[in-house]
Motif scaffolding. Sequence first.
Motif, mmCIF file in Angstrom:
data_model
loop_
_atom_site.group_PDB
_atom_site.id
_atom_site.type_symbol
_atom_site.label_atom_id
_atom_site.label_comp_id
_atom_site.label_asym_id
_atom_site.label_seq_id
_atom_site.Cartn_x
_atom_site.Cartn_y
_atom_site.Cartn_z
ATOM 1 N N TRP A 70 -21.580 -62.558 25.378
ATOM 2 C CA TRP A 70 -22.722 -62.338 24.344
ATOM 3 C C TRP A 70 -22.013 -62.320 22.901
ATOM 4 N N THR A 71 -20.903 -61.462 22.938
ATOM 5 C CA THR A 71 -20.335 -61.323 21.566
ATOM 6 C C THR A 71 -20.052 -62.825 20.984
ATOM 7 N N GLU A 72 -19.302 -63.415 21.991
ATOM 8 C CA GLU A 72 -19.024 -64.722 21.401
ATOM 9 C C GLU A 72 -19.998 -65.781 20.953
ATOM 10 N N ALA A 73 -21.237 -65.605 21.814
ATOM 11 C CA ALA A 73 -22.443 -66.212 21.426
ATOM 12 C C ALA A 73 -22.901 -65.822 19.943
ATOM 13 N N LEU A 74 -23.035 -64.568 19.648
ATOM 14 C CA LEU A 74 -23.297 -63.960 18.475
ATOM 15 C C LEU A 74 -22.354 -64.398 17.463
ATOM 16 N N ARG A 75 -21.241 -64.683 17.608
ATOM 17 C CA ARG A 75 -20.126 -65.142 16.600
ATOM 18 C C ARG A 75 -20.593 -66.539 16.307
ATOM 19 N N LEU A 76 -20.895 -67.334 17.228
ATOM 20 C CA LEU A 76 -21.137 -69.020 17.223
ATOM 21 C C LEU A 76 -22.420 -69.065 16.429
ATOM 22 N N ASP A 77 -23.402 -67.945 16.589
ATOM 23 C CA ASP A 77 -24.912 -68.228 16.034
ATOM 24 C C ASP A 77 -25.011 -66.744 15.534
ATOM 25 N N PRO A 78 -24.723 -66.691 14.214
ATOM 26 C CA PRO A 78 -24.959 -65.343 13.574
ATOM 27 C C PRO A 78 -26.498 -64.878 13.282
#
Length: 324
Positions: A70-78
């Motif tokens: 989820w941290t990576e998803a958030l990084r890719l989609d701020p």
Amino acid sequence: MTSMQLSSGDLVADRRADYAEMLFEGGEHAAAADLLAETLRLVPTWAAGWYRLGEMREAAGELVGAADAWTEALRLDPDDRLGASMKLGLIGAAHQIDAPPSAFVAALFDQYADRFDRSLVEKLAYRVPELIAQALADAGAGAFVHVVDLGCGTGLMGERLRHAASFIEGYDISAQMLKRAQAKGVYDRLTLQDLQTFDPGDLRADLVVAADVFLYVGALERVLAAAATVCTQGGLLAFSVEHYAGPEPLVLRPSRRYAHSERYLRDLLAASGFQIVSIEPAAIRMDRGEPIEGLIVVARREVDRESILETTIVQPPASLEALN
């Protein structure tokens, strides 16, 4: 997100992701997560894939791995259209936020618009519009000059109030929901608006209503202050919430909907200049076969005796704003 609704743009990756979904649906959560993790090596910038990986890992009990995904998803989609920040808060990997990301709410309802009425009313036994309409009738309120419907969606609340309102306008964050509402011909005016940043300006109405909306707002201080500005003296505010019986003012539930305590509502309404007319418990919809307990609230804007003679409602022109 409960399925791979968004393509990775890579045919091979999409096929592998579909197979991961088959494993997941068959109860093989860890195997599904492993396959999707391997797939993401092919498409490492696929935010929706990382989000789904977090869900699979969570189901498999791999909370550290879920947080990483989820941290990576958030990084890719701020902008957080998938709501990864909320999932991180729910598993304790980040502080819980007191409001959902606006992009998440808009994306959720844009995708849901075409099947919203059928799913909510027929499948989930949604009752909030009729419960609010009944609460208003019980309060002796049967006719309104100007109604403001916050989070109007496809217009289910507006349909209930149209006969009693001289002018009714709706505000919603989802352009697709507003298009559905416009097609019904219920509203005199519709406006695309994020309630988190709602500035009423000189807007005034004798009824402000929010049906099943505040669960997607979270903390209510800002929106109730705006409602107090909109409500004319003696005007009504009617809304629903999911009920939370614990000591905290509000909580984020696994459904990623917020629930509010009655004490929080009472304190905040008083601070915003409202007198409570009624707060009634009710089953507002079904979720996974279980009733969701809510509160139906009607409050009246306190009257300032010194300025009551100066209070007027300006009747807007009876025209429907075109949606782009």
